[in-house]
Design a protein around this motif. Sequence first.
Motif, mmCIF file in Angstrom:
data_model
loop_
_atom_site.group_PDB
_atom_site.id
_atom_site.type_symbol
_atom_site.label_atom_id
_atom_site.label_comp_id
_atom_site.label_asym_id
_atom_site.label_seq_id
_atom_site.Cartn_x
_atom_site.Cartn_y
_atom_site.Cartn_z
ATOM 1 N N ALA A 135 -4.586 -22.643 -7.322
ATOM 2 C CA ALA A 135 -5.517 -21.528 -7.418
ATOM 3 C C ALA A 135 -5.593 -20.676 -6.158
ATOM 4 O O ALA A 135 -6.126 -19.570 -6.214
ATOM 5 N N HIS A 136 -5.072 -21.162 -5.026
ATOM 6 C CA HIS A 136 -5.266 -20.469 -3.752
ATOM 7 C C HIS A 136 -3.932 -20.257 -3.049
ATOM 8 O O HIS A 136 -2.986 -21.016 -3.229
ATOM 9 N N THR A 137 -3.896 -19.235 -2.199
ATOM 10 C CA THR A 137 -2.639 -18.853 -1.550
ATOM 11 C C THR A 137 -2.357 -19.618 -0.269
ATOM 12 O O THR A 137 -1.220 -19.630 0.195
ATOM 13 N N LYS A 138 -3.362 -20.250 0.314
ATOM 14 C CA LYS A 138 -3.158 -20.993 1.561
ATOM 15 C C LYS A 138 -4.084 -22.212 1.547
ATOM 16 O O LYS A 138 -5.297 -22.082 1.554
ATOM 17 N N VAL A 139 -3.474 -23.397 1.514
ATOM 18 C CA VAL A 139 -4.239 -24.635 1.434
ATOM 19 C C VAL A 139 -3.645 -25.647 2.406
ATOM 20 O O VAL A 139 -2.423 -25.815 2.472
ATOM 21 N N ALA A 140 -4.496 -26.308 3.167
ATOM 22 C CA ALA A 140 -4.075 -27.441 3.994
ATOM 23 C C ALA A 140 -4.480 -28.718 3.283
ATOM 24 O O ALA A 140 -5.635 -28.879 2.891
ATOM 25 N N HIS A 160 5.611 -22.072 -8.017
ATOM 26 C CA HIS A 160 6.390 -22.018 -6.777
ATOM 27 C C HIS A 160 5.464 -21.913 -5.576
ATOM 28 O O HIS A 160 4.629 -21.017 -5.491
ATOM 29 N N ARG A 161 5.621 -22.839 -4.653
ATOM 30 C CA ARG A 161 4.899 -22.805 -3.383
ATOM 31 C C ARG A 161 5.851 -23.208 -2.259
ATOM 32 O O ARG A 161 6.844 -23.899 -2.487
ATOM 33 N N SER A 162 5.531 -22.792 -1.039
ATOM 34 C CA SER A 162 6.247 -23.245 0.151
ATOM 35 C C SER A 162 5.401 -24.296 0.849
ATOM 36 O O SER A 162 4.175 -24.142 0.953
ATOM 37 N N PHE A 163 6.047 -25.363 1.313
ATOM 38 C CA PHE A 163 5.363 -26.441 2.027
ATOM 39 C C PHE A 163 5.777 -26.410 3.495
ATOM 40 O O PHE A 163 6.968 -26.355 3.810
ATOM 41 N N VAL A 164 4.790 -26.425 4.378
ATOM 42 C CA VAL A 164 5.036 -26.703 5.794
ATOM 43 C C VAL A 164 4.491 -28.109 6.022
ATOM 44 O O VAL A 164 3.278 -28.329 5.980
ATOM 45 N N VAL A 195 0.104 -31.217 4.961
ATOM 46 C CA VAL A 195 0.939 -30.246 4.256
ATOM 47 C C VAL A 195 0.185 -28.922 4.164
ATOM 48 O O VAL A 195 -0.938 -28.874 3.649
ATOM 49 N N ILE A 196 0.806 -27.864 4.684
ATOM 50 C CA ILE A 196 0.284 -26.509 4.476
ATOM 51 C C ILE A 196 1.012 -25.942 3.263
ATOM 52 O O ILE A 196 2.240 -25.865 3.244
ATOM 53 N N VAL A 197 0.246 -25.575 2.242
ATOM 54 C CA VAL A 197 0.806 -25.088 0.980
ATOM 55 C C VAL A 197 0.565 -23.584 0.917
ATOM 56 O O VAL A 197 -0.580 -23.120 0.968
ATOM 57 N N LEU A 198 1.658 -22.820 0.799
ATOM 58 C CA LEU A 198 1.593 -21.361 0.854
ATOM 59 C C LEU A 198 2.269 -20.767 -0.363
ATOM 60 O O LEU A 198 3.289 -21.278 -0.830
ATOM 61 N N GLY A 199 1.706 -19.652 -0.868
ATOM 62 C CA GLY A 199 2.397 -18.948 -1.931
ATOM 63 C C GLY A 199 1.478 -18.141 -2.798
ATOM 64 O O GLY A 199 0.261 -18.300 -2.771
ATOM 65 N N GLY A 200 2.093 -17.262 -3.588
ATOM 66 C CA GLY A 200 1.339 -16.410 -4.489
ATOM 67 C C GLY A 200 0.957 -15.110 -3.815
ATOM 68 O O GLY A 200 0.924 -15.008 -2.584
ATOM 69 N N PRO A 201 0.644 -14.085 -4.619
ATOM 70 C CA PRO A 201 0.275 -12.785 -4.045
ATOM 71 C C PRO A 201 -1.072 -12.841 -3.351
ATOM 72 O O PRO A 201 -1.980 -13.556 -3.779
#
Length: 406
Positions: A135-140, A160-164, A195-201
């Motif tokens: 649901a969110h574009t930036k989650v730790a 689709h998300r990017s993981f740091v 894990v930093i989860v990034l993605g979505g507009p």
Amino acid sequence: MADRVTVIGWDGSPPTAAASAALGAATLVAGAAHHLALPEVPAGAERIRLGSVALAARRIAGHRGTAVVLADGDPGFFGVVRTLRAPEFGLEVEVVPAVSSVAAAFARAGMPWDDAQVVAAHPRTLRRAVNVCRAHTKVAVLTSPGAGPAELGLLLEGVHRSFVICEELGTTRERVTVVTSDKAADYTWRDPNVVIVLGGPARPGTAGEAGGWISGRDPSAGPRGWTLPADAYGADLGEGETQLLRASQLARLGPRVGDLVWDIGCGSGAFAVEAARAGAAVLAVDGDRAACARTDAAARRLGVQLQIVHGTAPHILENLPEPDVVRVGGGGAAVVSAVADRRPQRIVTHAATRDAAELIGRDLTEHGYAVECALLQSVELDTRAWTEKERSVAFLLSGVLPRRSA
């Protein structure tokens, strides 16, 4: 009871003077293996390997002497302080904090994090943590064994998300890796990790802003109102998407952060968007590609995250992840029955006739749901002449599982 209990955060930096003094006086030290191996831990102190914090708290409560608990990062942020201060242990603690592992992870990534959601993932909370990532574009995500990067990636299938991935922060084995969510299960990751989860507009208007006024997602972003008028969605809404009906459905379901909402027969996307604006993860399902496109456009325009699934219910529902609450906007009794088989906490739908409402209500009752039905009638007036513009009538049905009424 221990004479004194000090909780010391550890981030790999040399201990502060306060931490060194507390450790030097300790007769009992609790911590992970890498904490107990620190040279500052007194040789004669009793050592407790910190697995269950509750068990360690009982040992500390019965100890006669001075106790120290070592924990990674800031122990007051999703850490041991909450458990140690629980009433059943009766412990008063002093805290020497360190940089939280979330702050350290974002620092390694070179990113701000005042706009991030932060969740703790355990096997029992993993599904809700994943829904926040949907649901969110930036989650730790503060992970744990059995709820780590691989499990996050597997449950985010189709999103689709990017993981740091930041492993063992503050140690000589520290490692930062960037992968896409679908590749996270291909590797073995070391604990502890963040894990930093990034993605979505991004939400409209957020790019390039100097900063916000509240951490996490700004609840005031976007237009005001739990439900929005038809013109907010750029098209005429379907018969089952009137503003009054949507408001009543949202009130019955109460979507919230950590929930997964199914919107079956999403139509113009109005309900799906409004559930997402409440902070829930949403799967919007429709057999009409044009409806899927309208829903996607509405989500992008209003800056919310949705996963859109093209397919015909009930067959398309078989492989979808488990929902918490469901709106059935189309498909009738057969779809409602298939949804009830999946046992979501709450279901709402509507019917055009009393006979159809009774059929759906009986089926929900047979599935063990407590059923309510209300006849909603609304008349829209043209306030220039106070004449009737449009009239709508619908039977609103809701079902709640009594044992899962939350």
